[in-house]
Design an enzyme around this catalytic site. Structure first.
Site, short mmCIF file in Angstrom:
data_model
loop_
_atom_site.label_atom_id
_atom_site.label_comp_id
_atom_site.label_asym_id
_atom_site.label_seq_id
_atom_site.Cartn_x
_atom_site.Cartn_y
_atom_site.Cartn_z
N HIS A 157 -1.59 -29.29 93.53
CA HIS A 157 -2.82 -28.80 92.93
C HIS A 157 -3.40 -27.64 93.74
O HIS A 157 -3.87 -26.66 93.18
CB HIS A 157 -3.85 -29.94 92.80
CG HIS A 157 -3.57 -30.87 91.67
ND1 HIS A 157 -2.46 -31.68 91.62
CD2 HIS A 157 -4.27 -31.12 90.54
CE1 HIS A 157 -2.48 -32.39 90.50
NE2 HIS A 157 -3.58 -32.07 89.83
N ARG B 227 -12.78 -7.77 81.18
CA ARG B 227 -12.96 -9.22 81.09
C ARG B 227 -11.80 -9.97 81.73
O ARG B 227 -11.98 -11.03 82.35
CB ARG B 227 -13.15 -9.65 79.64
CG ARG B 227 -13.53 -11.12 79.49
CD ARG B 227 -13.87 -11.49 78.06
NE ARG B 227 -12.72 -11.37 77.17
CZ ARG B 227 -12.75 -11.66 75.87
NH1 ARG B 227 -13.88 -12.07 75.30
NH2 ARG B 227 -11.67 -11.52 75.12
N TYR C 57 -6.01 -14.85 80.17
CA TYR C 57 -5.33 -14.06 79.15
C TYR C 57 -6.31 -13.23 78.34
O TYR C 57 -7.53 -13.43 78.42
CB TYR C 57 -4.52 -14.98 78.22
CG TYR C 57 -5.36 -15.71 77.19
CD1 TYR C 57 -5.40 -15.25 75.87
CD2 TYR C 57 -6.12 -16.83 77.52
CE1 TYR C 57 -6.16 -15.90 74.91
CE2 TYR C 57 -6.88 -17.48 76.58
CZ TYR C 57 -6.90 -17.02 75.27
OH TYR C 57 -7.67 -17.66 74.33
N LYS D 229 -11.84 -16.83 80.30
CA LYS D 229 -10.80 -16.87 79.26
C LYS D 229 -9.50 -17.37 79.90
O LYS D 229 -8.58 -16.60 80.19
CB LYS D 229 -10.62 -15.50 78.61
CG LYS D 229 -9.90 -15.55 77.27
CD LYS D 229 -9.99 -14.22 76.55
CE LYS D 229 -9.26 -14.22 75.22
NZ LYS D 229 -9.88 -15.10 74.22
N GLU E 150 -20.04 -22.25 69.93
CA GLU E 150 -19.14 -21.27 69.33
C GLU E 150 -18.07 -22.00 68.53
O GLU E 150 -18.11 -23.24 68.40
CB GLU E 150 -18.50 -20.41 70.42
CG GLU E 150 -17.72 -21.21 71.46
CD GLU E 150 -17.19 -20.35 72.61
OE1 GLU E 150 -17.13 -19.12 72.46
OE2 GLU E 150 -16.83 -20.93 73.65
N LEU F 71 -17.49 -18.14 75.40
CA LEU F 71 -16.78 -16.93 75.79
C LEU F 71 -17.52 -15.74 75.19
O LEU F 71 -17.79 -15.72 73.99
CB LEU F 71 -15.34 -16.96 75.28
CG LEU F 71 -14.51 -15.73 75.65
CD1 LEU F 71 -14.20 -15.72 77.14
CD2 LEU F 71 -13.24 -15.66 74.82
#
Length: 284
Positions: free
Chosen positions: A100, A50, A31, A144, A176, A200
């Site tokens: 999976h 990205r 996302y 992300k 972070e 990230l």
């Protein structure tokens, strides 16, 4: 509200998610969140780049070309008459029987929709408090992905303690925040964790590195310790929605006597100037 679904702009009321969508069942997707200023999606190219990188890293193909997707996003902004706020964009691997493993012929599912404007002026002005917590996330934080459970757990913990953010520590080093990048200033030099798999690489972070260079401010992309964090002259966190936010207290200890630092203030203004410059010259 109008929503973008697989290349079509439709009313929110008609949007449905299949119970076997892998994003719903496994968090199998990626996302982005993009800020809108005066109807312009800021750093749209960087966000979309990205998004495609994250998709590639998890072996997922996005069915739309990036230029086509950017055009659709601009149309969505116009359809919703958005002047300021955010835009959430998500791509999942698609719908398939729940196992999976997956087949390569699954078609990815894309959705994007407006986020309401969140007033942050007072927060950016007065500064915020933070806590520290262990960084127990997986080792591909550079992707992300939709898998944010640990971030949510720790963000909620900071919220319940009245803090704005939780700063994560791995093996004694600051990585972070739960939803932000962390910067410290010591003796006029700015420090932030390098863009490795442990963080990230935030779009605001990337833009700020350019701003630092343009303004002659020294920034070192190198890890720093919890001790260095607590003894910093100034601390600030950054993200798309928050921009640049001073941190004035960590775990109850004041930073810069509990007031935003002078260099942080200059950085805030420089970033604001960059936003105005780039959005005013953008071609819609």
């Amino acid at each position: 509200m109008k929503v973008l679904v697989d290349g079509e702009i439709v009313a929110r009321s008609v949007v449905k998610v299949d119970m076997e969508d892998r994003g719903y069942q496994f968090g199998d997707g990626v996302y982005e969140v993009i800020n809108i200023y005066d109807g312009v999606p800021f750093t749209l190219d960087e966000h979309i780049e990205r998004l495609y990188r994250s998709a590639k890293e998890i072996g997922m193909s996005i069915l739309f070309e990036s230029d086509h997707l950017k055009q659709d996003i601009r149309k969505l902004i116009k359809e919703n008459n958005m002047k300021k706020g955010g835009l959430y964009l998500q791509v999942t691997r698609g719908v398939a029987p729940r196992t999976h493993q997956y087949q390569k012929d699954i078609s990815s599912k894309l959705i994007a929709y407006p986020l309401p404007y969140k007033e942050m002026a007072e927060t950016r002005s007065s500064g915020v408090t933070a806590i520290t917590e262990q960084d127990l996330r997986w080792l591909r934080c550079d992707i992300k992905s939709l898998n944010l459970l640990y971030n949510i757990m720790i963000k909620q913990k900071s919220y319940e303690q009245g803090a704005f953010e939780a700063i994560l520590i791995r093996d004694g080093l600051v990585t972070e925040g739960t939803s932000s990048n962390v910067f410290i200033i010591k003796d006029g030099t700015i420090y932030t964790h390098p863009a490795t798999n442990l963080i990230l690489n935030g779009i605001t972070r990337q833009k700020l590195l350019e701003v630092f260079l343009e303004n002659g401010w020294t920034c070192k992309e190198q890890p720093f310790t919890t001790k260095e964090l607590m003894e910093a002259d100034e601390v600030f966190v950054t993200s798309t929605t928050s921009e640049v936010v001073p941190v004035i207290s960590i775990d109850g200890k004041s930073i810069n006597n509990g007031i935003p630092g002078s260099l942080t203030r200059k950085i805030q203004q420089a970033f604001s100037n960059t936003v105005k410059k780039e959005t005013s010259s953008a071609v819609l």
